[in-house]
Write an enzyme that holds these catalytic residues in place. Structure first.
Site, PDB file in Angstrom:
ATOM      1  N   TYR A  35      32.930  25.382  -5.418  1.00 48.24           N
ATOM      2  CA  TYR A  35      33.450  25.421  -4.057  1.00 48.24           C
ATOM      3  C   TYR A  35      34.486  26.533  -3.964  1.00 48.24           C
ATOM      4  CZ  TYR A  35      34.442  23.630   0.596  1.00 48.24           C
ATOM      5  OH  TYR A  35      34.584  23.517   1.954  1.00 48.24           O
ATOM      6  N   LYS A  90       7.784   9.731   0.009  1.00 48.80           N
ATOM      7  CA  LYS A  90       7.106  11.020  -0.138  1.00 48.80           C
ATOM      8  C   LYS A  90       7.988  12.003  -0.905  1.00 48.80           C
ATOM      9  CE  LYS A  90       3.723  13.762   2.080  1.00 48.80           C
ATOM     10  NZ  LYS A  90       2.857  13.931   3.236  1.00 48.80           N
ATOM     11  N   ASP A 133       3.819  11.990   9.843  1.00 50.50           N
ATOM     12  CA  ASP A 133       3.718  10.794  10.667  1.00 50.50           C
ATOM     13  C   ASP A 133       4.177  11.020  12.103  1.00 50.50           C
ATOM     14  OD1 ASP A 133       2.740   9.623   8.427  1.00 50.50           O
ATOM     15  OD2 ASP A 133       4.483   8.393   7.990  1.00 50.50           O
ATOM     16  N   ALA A 191     -10.548  10.399  16.019  1.00 50.41           N
ATOM     17  CA  ALA A 191     -10.439  11.725  16.635  1.00 50.41           C
ATOM     18  C   ALA A 191      -8.990  12.178  16.686  1.00 50.41           C
ATOM     19  CB  ALA A 191     -11.045  11.701  18.035  1.00 50.41           C
ATOM     20  N   ASN A 282      -6.842   2.661   5.825  1.00 48.97           N
ATOM     21  CA  ASN A 282      -5.993   1.956   4.864  1.00 48.97           C
ATOM     22  C   ASN A 282      -5.248   0.819   5.549  1.00 48.97           C
ATOM     23  OD1 ASN A 282      -5.962   2.569   2.112  1.00 48.97           O
ATOM     24  ND2 ASN A 282      -5.120   4.602   2.506  1.00 48.97           N
TER      25      ASN A 282
END
Length: 430
Positions: A35, A90, A133, A191, A282
């Site tokens: 720093y 993730k 998502d 779709a 799923n």
């Protein structure tokens, strides 16, 4: 499982990720370098030469996983905060499989234009953006706009991840069945983001666009339909078929990215010779694996589940695609890079599988064939095949910003990164 999952996430430290220093912080001099006053020197160097941000900060190994919570992992529009466990999960996969650090960012904004403005403003922080998502159809506009306006790769995994893995699986299915891509009748149930991206990739390996029939929640997208979103218009077909059952006879390849139990054994029996089915809903596929195989023993089948052969799992894609893109500082993830990933996965499947991978899946032997058309997620070789292929495609197509050291040197670099992953908890891990 619910109680175990909740305990897993809530034990201290809460959640699944943390940030720790990667440089010494043992004494006052270390802190003066980290720093004030030492930090001023890299700041001034970056001000003079902006690209030095990749030399003096973590930007080159940092991905932002960004969502607004509108289409979370089959759970729907549950909101940004409720989606955070998925984004943290993730982040764990990025780190485990490719050594990439992640900040997960959950944005409480559903207006596409405002969301775009927020994400674009974050560009100085990251080497790449993984959109996650975000509901269709706005996800198409969001990714396209950010991709065109940012100088770092923007990749919506819900669109392209499933498409890449499915394409790899199809390439190998064609080898096994002896079929030609240009002769396939393809039916895609769903779709949304994944379906449209899958269809686009399939045309790049030879599937005829007019041979792809797509269904949404109202049935076959045909010439009698009206009020279709622009993303569906390229898939309008001149056919009297209106239902999934109507369109099923003679299908060579069925891809389901929809909901469970919409395909029957009777429908499977009407498919073409040596049919191929990727039932990817799923946790439960469009038809249970045993039912489909009972109806057609000659069927090659993949699902999104780990308890049946041929799991189409996006973890085979995104960590390694970003690894390759980051390491050559690609400005985008273009179609050539996506195809390179798919072909690399396809080729790896044909190489003998190491004993340790077989043991990880309680198998005596895993061999290329109808029950093994894509690599296993725990196969460490995926990194060393996919990341170099993606990096080389970026260089070849002119979207990289640094020199590629060559495959041999790059693989050694990747090995050094993963060796750090296996050390005890240290300042190099999150």
């Amino acid at each position: 499982m619910k109680n175990h999952a909740l305990e897993y996430h809530s034990r201290f430290p809460k959640g699944k990720t943390k940030v720790v220093p990667t440089k010494p912080t043992e004494n006052s001099y270390d802190l003066s370098l980290a720093y004030s006053p030492g930090v001023a020197y890299p700041c001034l160097e970056i001000e003079k030469q902006p690209d030095l941000v990749y030399e003096y900060t973590n930007r080159g190994n940092l991905v932002g996983i960004i969502t607004n919570g509108t289409a979370i992992l089959g759970l729907g529009n549950i909101g940004a905060s409720a989606g955070k466990p998925v984004m943290e999960g993730k982040a764990v996969l990025f780190k485990k499989f490719a050594g990439i650090d992640v900040f997960d960012i959950e944005i409480s904004e559903t207006d596409p234009e405002k969301f775009i403005t927020i994400v674009k403003a974050l560009e100085p922080t990251f080497g790449g953006i993984n959109l996650e998502d975000i509901r269709a159809p706005e996800c198409f506009h969001i990714e396209k706009t950010l991709d065109e306006s940012m100088k770092i790769p923007v990749f919506h995994d819900d669109q392209h991840g499933t498409a890449i893995i499915s394409t790899a699986a199809l390439l190998n299915s064609l080898v096994i069945t002896g079929k030609k891509a240009e002769n396939l009748k393809v039916v895609i149930n769903g779709a949304g983001a994944a379906a449209i991206s899958i269809a686009e990739m399939l045309t790049h390996i030879g599937v005829k666009h007019e041979s792809i029939f797509m269904l949404d929640s109202r049935g076959v997208i045909n010439h009698k339909r009206s009020n279709l979103h622009e993303s569906k218009l390229p898939f309008v077909r001149n056919t009297e078929a209106e239902t999934l059952e109507d369109i099923f006879p003679g299908t060579d390849l069925f891809i389901g990215v929809s909901v469970a139990n919409v395909v029957t054994e009777t429908m499977v029996k009407t498919m073409a010779e040596k049919p191929i089915m990727f039932a990817l809903a799923n946790p439960d596929p469009e038809i249970p694996y045993p039912d489909a195989k009972r109806a057609r023993p000659d069927l090659i089948m993949a699902t999104g589940r780990s308890d049946y052969p041929n799991q189409v799992n996006n973890v085979l894609g995104f960590p390694f695609i970003f690894r390759g893109a980051l390491d050559v500082r690609a400005k985008v993830v273009n179609m050539e890079m996506k195809l390179a990933a798919a072909y690399a996965l396809s080729e790896l499947t044909k190489i003998p599988v190491p004993r340790e991978v077989c043991e990880a899946y309680n198998e005596v032997e895993i061999r290329f064939g109808e029950d093994y058309i894509i690599p296993k997620p725990l196969d460490e070789r995926v990194l060393y095949h996919v990341a170099p292929a993606v990096a080389e495609a970026a260089v070849k197509t002119g979207v990289s910003q640094v020199e590629y050291p060559g495959r041999e040197a790059y693989v050694k670099f990747l090995e050094s990164i993963m060796a750090q992953q296996k050390e005890p908890i240290s300042a190099l891990e999150i």
